[in-house]
Every structure is written in C-alpha cells, then in structure tokens.
Design a protein around this motif. Structure first.
Motif, PDB file in Angstrom:
ATOM      1  N   PHE A  81       0.835  -1.206   0.000  1.00 18.06           N
ATOM      2  CA  PHE A  81       0.000   0.000   0.000  1.00 18.06           C
ATOM      3  C   PHE A  81       0.866   1.251   0.000  1.00 18.06           C
ATOM      4  N   GLY A  82       1.890   1.255   0.846  1.00 19.38           N
ATOM      5  CA  GLY A  82       2.805   2.398   0.891  1.00 19.38           C
ATOM      6  C   GLY A  82       3.516   2.597  -0.436  1.00 19.38           C
ATOM      7  N   THR A  83       3.855   1.504  -1.090  1.00 18.41           N
ATOM      8  CA  THR A  83       4.508   1.585  -2.394  1.00 18.41           C
ATOM      9  C   THR A  83       3.583   2.217  -3.429  1.00 18.41           C
ATOM     10  N   LEU A  84       2.338   1.814  -3.426  1.00 21.89           N
ATOM     11  CA  LEU A  84       1.388   2.399  -4.373  1.00 21.89           C
ATOM     12  C   LEU A  84       1.186   3.895  -4.110  1.00 21.89           C
ATOM     13  N   VAL A  85       1.112   4.256  -2.842  1.00 23.42           N
ATOM     14  CA  VAL A  85       0.972   5.673  -2.500  1.00 23.42           C
ATOM     15  C   VAL A  85       2.222   6.441  -2.944  1.00 23.42           C
ATOM     16  N   THR A  86       3.390   5.854  -2.661  1.00 17.29           N
ATOM     17  CA  THR A  86       4.640   6.496  -3.063  1.00 17.29           C
ATOM     18  C   THR A  86       4.710   6.641  -4.581  1.00 17.29           C
ATOM     19  N   LEU A  87       4.286   5.610  -5.275  1.00 17.48           N
ATOM     20  CA  LEU A  87       4.292   5.668  -6.729  1.00 17.48           C
ATOM     21  C   LEU A  87       3.380   6.772  -7.248  1.00 17.48           C
ATOM     22  N   MET A  88       2.205   6.884  -6.661  1.00 11.89           N
ATOM     23  CA  MET A  88       1.271   7.931  -7.102  1.00 11.89           C
ATOM     24  C   MET A  88       1.815   9.336  -6.801  1.00 11.89           C
ATOM     25  N   ILE A  89       2.307   9.501  -5.606  1.00 13.51           N
ATOM     26  CA  ILE A  89       2.865  10.810  -5.243  1.00 13.51           C
ATOM     27  C   ILE A  89       4.093  11.106  -6.098  1.00 13.51           C
ATOM     28  N   GLY A  90       4.919  10.077  -6.309  1.00  5.18           N
ATOM     29  CA  GLY A  90       6.098  10.255  -7.146  1.00  5.18           C
ATOM     30  C   GLY A  90       5.734  10.622  -8.573  1.00  5.18           C
ATOM     31  N   LEU A  91       4.670  10.034  -9.090  1.00  2.70           N
ATOM     32  CA  LEU A  91       4.244  10.380 -10.448  1.00  2.70           C
ATOM     33  C   LEU A  91       3.763  11.829 -10.510  1.00  2.70           C
ATOM     34  N   VAL A  92       3.090  12.259  -9.464  1.00  7.30           N
ATOM     35  CA  VAL A  92       2.649  13.659  -9.432  1.00  7.30           C
ATOM     36  C   VAL A  92       3.864  14.580  -9.420  1.00  7.30           C
ATOM     37  N   PHE A  93       4.812  14.249  -8.553  1.00  7.74           N
ATOM     38  CA  PHE A  93       6.019  15.081  -8.512  1.00  7.74           C
ATOM     39  C   PHE A  93       6.825  14.954  -9.800  1.00  7.74           C
ATOM     40  N   ALA A  94       6.782  13.788 -10.410  1.00  9.40           N
ATOM     41  CA  ALA A  94       7.564  13.566 -11.628  1.00  9.40           C
ATOM     42  C   ALA A  94       7.042  14.401 -12.785  1.00  9.40           C
ATOM     43  N   LEU A  95       5.782  14.670 -12.778  1.00  6.42           N
ATOM     44  CA  LEU A  95       5.242  15.450 -13.891  1.00  6.42           C
ATOM     45  C   LEU A  95       5.628  16.934 -13.787  1.00  6.42           C
ATOM     46  N   ALA A  96       5.942  17.385 -12.610  1.00  6.53           N
ATOM     47  CA  ALA A  96       6.308  18.804 -12.457  1.00  6.53           C
ATOM     48  C   ALA A  96       7.671  19.105 -13.070  1.00  6.53           C
ATOM     49  N   PRO A  97       8.760  18.567 -12.557  1.00  8.93           N
ATOM     50  CA  PRO A  97      10.051  18.925 -13.164  1.00  8.93           C
ATOM     51  C   PRO A  97      10.492  17.991 -14.294  1.00  8.93           C
ATOM     52  N   TYR A  98       9.777  17.065 -14.656  1.00  9.61           N
ATOM     53  CA  TYR A  98       9.953  16.148 -15.795  1.00  9.61           C
ATOM     54  C   TYR A  98      10.976  15.047 -15.621  1.00  9.61           C
ATOM     55  N   LEU A  99      11.178  14.248 -14.891  1.00  2.00           N
ATOM     56  CA  LEU A  99      11.946  13.006 -14.908  1.00  2.00           C
ATOM     57  C   LEU A  99      12.816  12.787 -13.676  1.00  2.00           C
ATOM     58  N   THR A 100      13.441  13.817 -13.144  1.00  2.00           N
ATOM     59  CA  THR A 100      14.310  13.564 -12.000  1.00  2.00           C
ATOM     60  C   THR A 100      13.548  12.985 -10.808  1.00  2.00           C
ATOM     61  N   PRO A 101      12.457  13.511 -10.344  1.00  2.00           N
ATOM     62  CA  PRO A 101      11.713  12.861  -9.262  1.00  2.00           C
ATOM     63  C   PRO A 101      11.154  11.492  -9.664  1.00  2.00           C
ATOM     64  N   LEU A 102      10.932  11.287 -10.957  1.00  2.00           N
ATOM     65  CA  LEU A 102      10.430   9.989 -11.412  1.00  2.00           C
ATOM     66  C   LEU A 102      11.461   8.889 -11.172  1.00  2.00           C
ATOM     67  N   GLY A 103      12.725   9.168 -11.413  1.00  2.00           N
ATOM     68  CA  GLY A 103      13.786   8.183 -11.155  1.00  2.00           C
ATOM     69  C   GLY A 103      13.825   7.800  -9.687  1.00  2.00           C
ATOM     70  N   ALA A 104      13.707   8.830  -8.820  1.00  2.00           N
ATOM     71  CA  ALA A 104      13.690   8.557  -7.379  1.00  2.00           C
ATOM     72  C   ALA A 104      12.453   7.749  -6.988  1.00  2.00           C
ATOM     73  N   THR A 105      11.328   8.075  -7.604  1.00  2.00           N
ATOM     74  CA  THR A 105      10.082   7.352  -7.295  1.00  2.00           C
ATOM     75  C   THR A 105      10.199   5.876  -7.688  1.00  2.00           C
ATOM     76  N   PHE A 106      10.759   5.600  -8.846  1.00  5.63           N
ATOM     77  CA  PHE A 106      10.914   4.209  -9.266  1.00  5.63           C
ATOM     78  C   PHE A 106      11.901   3.459  -8.376  1.00  5.63           C
ATOM     79  N   ALA A 107      12.966   4.123  -7.970  1.00  5.18           N
ATOM     80  CA  ALA A 107      13.942   3.458  -7.102  1.00  5.18           C
ATOM     81  C   ALA A 107      13.305   3.048  -5.779  1.00  5.18           C
ATOM     82  N   VAL A 108      12.540   3.951  -5.171  1.00  5.33           N
ATOM     83  CA  VAL A 108      11.864   3.635  -3.905  1.00  5.33           C
ATOM     84  C   VAL A 108      10.808   2.553  -4.115  1.00  5.33           C
ATOM     85  N   SER A 109      10.066   2.664  -5.191  1.00  7.95           N
ATOM     86  CA  SER A 109       8.996   1.694  -5.445  1.00  7.95           C
ATOM     87  C   SER A 109       9.540   0.292  -5.698  1.00  7.95           C
TER      88      SER A 109
END
Length: 137
Positions: A81-109
């Motif tokens: 559940f925490g992973t899914l929440v992290t993934l969703m939040i990470g995707l939201v953050f990833a769309l703002a600056p375009y890719l750098t937060p997405l890499g971090a989100t995938f690593a945590v997930s």
C-alpha cells in the motif's frame, strides 16, 4: 494297592504332573464390580485429560505459526500500500520537473516491491512448514 493307583494315576507330582498348580487351579481373587468400574472411570478421565492437554499444545503450536504468517502478510500488504501511494505521489512530482523525481520514485517503489516479495516468500515458507503437502517427497 489303593495308594499305588492314586500315585500312578496322578503322577508323583500331583494333579498336573509338574509339581506346581496351574493358574486355573489357584483361587481367583475376586474384585468388587464397583471397584473395577471406579478404576475404569479414573483411567478414562486420565486419558481424556492427557488428550485435552495434547490438543491444547497442538493448537498453541499452530496458532503461533499462523500468527507469524499473518504478521508477515500484514507487513507485506502495508508496504505494498505504501509503495502504491509512493508511486502515485512520485508520479505527481515527476510530472512537475519532468523526470528527475520519477527516477527517485521508481527506485523507492522497486525497493519496496522487492521487500514485499521477500516477506511474501517467507510467509509462504512458514505455511508450508505448518501444513506440509502429503504429495511432495
């Protein structure tokens, strides 16, 4: 001559010819029926108590094993559940600056999903130990 006939017909050792009386020749010690029934009831109670204690120990063993399985499964579900929440939040953050937060989100997930897989595997192994499959060698 009468004595000789008695000796020859019974032998020199008595009735059975062996010098000792057979068990059926001895007087049987009779026990009152009430005493026999009391002993029977006491033995039955002792057996029932032993069987109840055995079943309590068995239930405690299975209960402790199942408790561990439930805890491992619950932790795995919480992490999932925490992973899914992290993934969703990470995707939201990833769309703002375009890719750098997405890499971090995938690593945590991915790390959390690996932990979930390990916990589920441990729960599966515990279940196999508790309930062995009779078909497997």
């Amino acid at each position: 001559m009468t004595e000789a006939r008695e000796t020859s017909s019974t032998g020199p050792f008595g009735k059975n010819g062996a010098g000792t009386a057979l068990p059926h020749d001895r007087p049987v010690k009779e026990e009152p029926l009430k005493e026999v029934l009391r002993r029977l009831v006491d033995d039955g109670r002792a057996y029932a108590d032993a069987e109840i204690n055995r079943q309590k120990i068995r239930a405690a063993f299975i209960g402790s094993g199942l408790r561990t399985v439930v805890i491992l499964g619950a932790v795995a579900l919480i992490l999932l559940f925490g992973t899914l929440v992290t993934l969703m939040i990470g995707l939201v953050f990833a769309l703002a600056p375009y890719l750098t937060p997405l890499g971090a989100t995938f690593a945590v997930s991915i790390t959390a999903l690996l932990i979930v897989a390990i916990l589920l595997y441990a729960a599966k192994q515990r279940l196999r130990r508790l309930f062995p499959d009779k078909d497997r060698p």
